[in-house]
Design a protein around this motif. Structure first.
Motif, short mmCIF file in Angstrom:
data_model
loop_
_atom_site.label_atom_id
_atom_site.label_comp_id
_atom_site.label_asym_id
_atom_site.label_seq_id
_atom_site.Cartn_x
_atom_site.Cartn_y
_atom_site.Cartn_z
N ASP A 255 -58.57 18.01 -51.79
CA ASP A 255 -59.03 18.11 -53.18
C ASP A 255 -57.92 18.57 -54.11
O ASP A 255 -57.79 18.05 -55.24
N LEU B 10 -55.60 15.65 -54.73
CA LEU B 10 -56.27 14.65 -55.56
C LEU B 10 -56.28 15.09 -57.02
O LEU B 10 -55.97 14.30 -57.93
N ALA B 11 -56.58 16.35 -57.25
CA ALA B 11 -56.58 16.88 -58.62
C ALA B 11 -55.18 16.86 -59.21
O ALA B 11 -55.00 16.54 -60.40
N ARG C 283 -54.24 13.32 -60.22
CA ARG C 283 -54.88 12.95 -61.47
C ARG C 283 -54.21 13.64 -62.66
O ARG C 283 -54.09 13.07 -63.76
N ASP D 40 -66.67 8.31 -58.04
CA ASP D 40 -65.95 8.62 -56.80
C ASP D 40 -64.52 9.04 -57.14
O ASP D 40 -63.75 8.23 -57.65
N PRO D 41 -64.12 10.29 -56.86
CA PRO D 41 -62.79 10.77 -57.26
C PRO D 41 -61.64 9.95 -56.68
O PRO D 41 -60.64 9.71 -57.36
N ALA E 127 -61.53 6.61 -58.45
CA ALA E 127 -61.05 6.83 -59.82
C ALA E 127 -59.54 6.96 -59.83
O ALA E 127 -58.86 6.41 -60.71
N LEU E 128 -58.98 7.69 -58.87
CA LEU E 128 -57.52 7.78 -58.76
C LEU E 128 -56.93 6.40 -58.52
O LEU E 128 -55.93 6.02 -59.16
#
Length: 298
Positions: free
Chosen positions: A122, A125-126, A129, A158-159, A162-163
Motif C-alpha cells: 500500500d 502504491l500510494a 500515485r 481499484d487502486p 487506477a495506477l
C-alpha cells in the motif's frame, strides 16, 4: 534540440531533465502498460462484448477512451496501421459502446494483474500515485490525442488498476509525441514500421499481420528507406539507419522531458522502480516471451 537547450517547461528546480532518466522511466512505463495487449483476460472480456477477432478488439479497447470515433480517427491516432487494418474495427461500437469497452479494459487489467500476483504494498502504491498524479495533472495535452483521451477517463475504484490507467496516460503521451517526431523526420506510417522491424526488435511477420500493409506497400516503404541510405539493398539496416532511429528516440525523449519535469529526475527514477513489480510479475509468468519489442509499437 539538445539537453542544454531544453525549454523551461522541461526544467526542474535542479536544472534540466536528464534524458537518461526520461528514457528509463519511459521504458518502465511502456513495459508496465504492455501486458494489456497480450493477456487472455483481454480476449475473454472482448468476447463477452461480442467481438472475438483480436484485431478489432485491440482497436476498440485502445480507442475507447476517445469515444465512438470512426475508424479513420483511430487510424490517425495510431499512425502505423494500414487503413485496411483500422477499417476492421467498423461495427465495434455497435457490439458495445465505448464506455463498456473501457470498463472491460479495466476489468481485464485488474484480473490479469491479480492472476500473476502483481505485488505492490500500500505504501508503494500510494507513493507511485503521488508521483504520477502530478505528471498527468500538469501535462500539456496539445496535440496529444490518445493521452488527453485517457487522462479524461474517470479512474476506477481499484487502486492498482487506477495506477495502471495513470501509467497508460504517460505511455500514450510519449506515443503521441513520437508520432510528431516521426512525421518531422519524414517517416510515414509504413516506413516507420519497416525501419523498426529492421532493427530486429519486432518480428516482421507480427508487424505485417497486425498492421496489414500489403506486399506492394511494404516494398515501396522499403525502397524509400533504401533511397535514404537507412537500409541496404537487402533491406538490412545500415549504420546511418541505426543512427537515424536513435536520433528519433532522442528527439522523442526531448519532447518527454517536459512531461516528467514536475517530479524531476529523482522522482522519475523512483517512479520507474516503484512500478517495476508489474513488469516483473508478467515477465515471470511468460507473458512477454512471444512478443519482444512490441512495447515500442503498441
Amino acid at each position: 534540440m539538445h539537453l542544454d537547450t531544453l525549454p523551461a517547461s522541461a526544467r526542474t528546480g535542479d536544472g534540466p531533465m536528464d534524458l537518461n532518466a526520461v528514457r528509463d522511466v519511459s521504458r518502465a512505463v511502456s513495459a508496465a502498460h504492455l501486458f494489456i495487449y497480450l493477456v487472455p483476460e483481454t480476449a475473454e472480456e472482448a468476447a463477452e462484448l461480442g467481438v472475438t477477432d483480436r484485431g478489432p478488439a485491440y482497436l476498440a479497447f485502445r480507442s475507447a477512451a476517445m469515444g465512438a470515433v470512426p475508424w479513420r480517427v483511430t487510424l490517425a491516432a495510431f499512425y502505423n496501421f494500414s487503413p485496411r487494418a483500422a477499417q476492421a474495427m467498423a461495427g465495434v461500437w455497435d457490439a458495445a459502446p465505448p464506455e463498456r469497452w473501457q470498463a472491460a479494459r479495466f476489468l481485464s487489467a485488474g484480473r490479469a494483474m491479480r492472476r500473476v500476483d502483481v505485488h505492490l504494498i500500500d505504501d508503494h502504491l500510494a507513493e507511485a500515485r503521488s508521483l504520477i498524479d502530478p505528471v498527468v495533472a500538469r501535462a500539456d495535452y496539445a496535440g496529444k490525442v490518445l493521452a488527453a483521451a485517457n487522462a479524461s477517463v474517470v479512474l476506477p475504484p481499484d487502486p492498482l488498476v487506477a495506477l495502471w490507467q495513470q501509467i497508460t496516460v504517460a505511455r500514450e503521451w510519449r506515443g503521441d509525441a513520437h508520432l510528431v517526431v516521426l512525421a518531422d523526420n519524414g517517416l510515414g506510417p509504413c516506413d516507420c514500421l519497416v525501419l523498426h522491424t529492421a532493427t530486429g526488435r519486432l518480428p516482421t511477420a507480427l508487424a505485417r499481420a497486425t498492421r496489414r500493409w500489403d506486399d506492394d506497400e511494404w516494398s515501396a516503404a522499403t525502397a524509400r528507406l533504401v533511397a535514404r541510405g537507412w537500409l541496404d539493398s537487402h533491406g538490412v539496416i545500415t549504420d546511418a539507419g541505426t543512427a537515424a532511429r536513435e536520433r528519433i528516440e532522442v528527439e522523442t525523449d526531448e519532447h518527454c522531458a517536459a512531461l516528467w519535469a514536475p517530479i524531476g529526475n529523482a522522482g522519475a527514477r523512483r517512479f520507474a522502480s516503484l512500478i517495476a513489480p508489474i513488469t516483473d510479475a508478467f515477465t515471470a509468468a511468460g507473458t512477454f516471451q512471444a512478443v519482444r519489442g512490441q512495447s515500442d509499437l503498441a
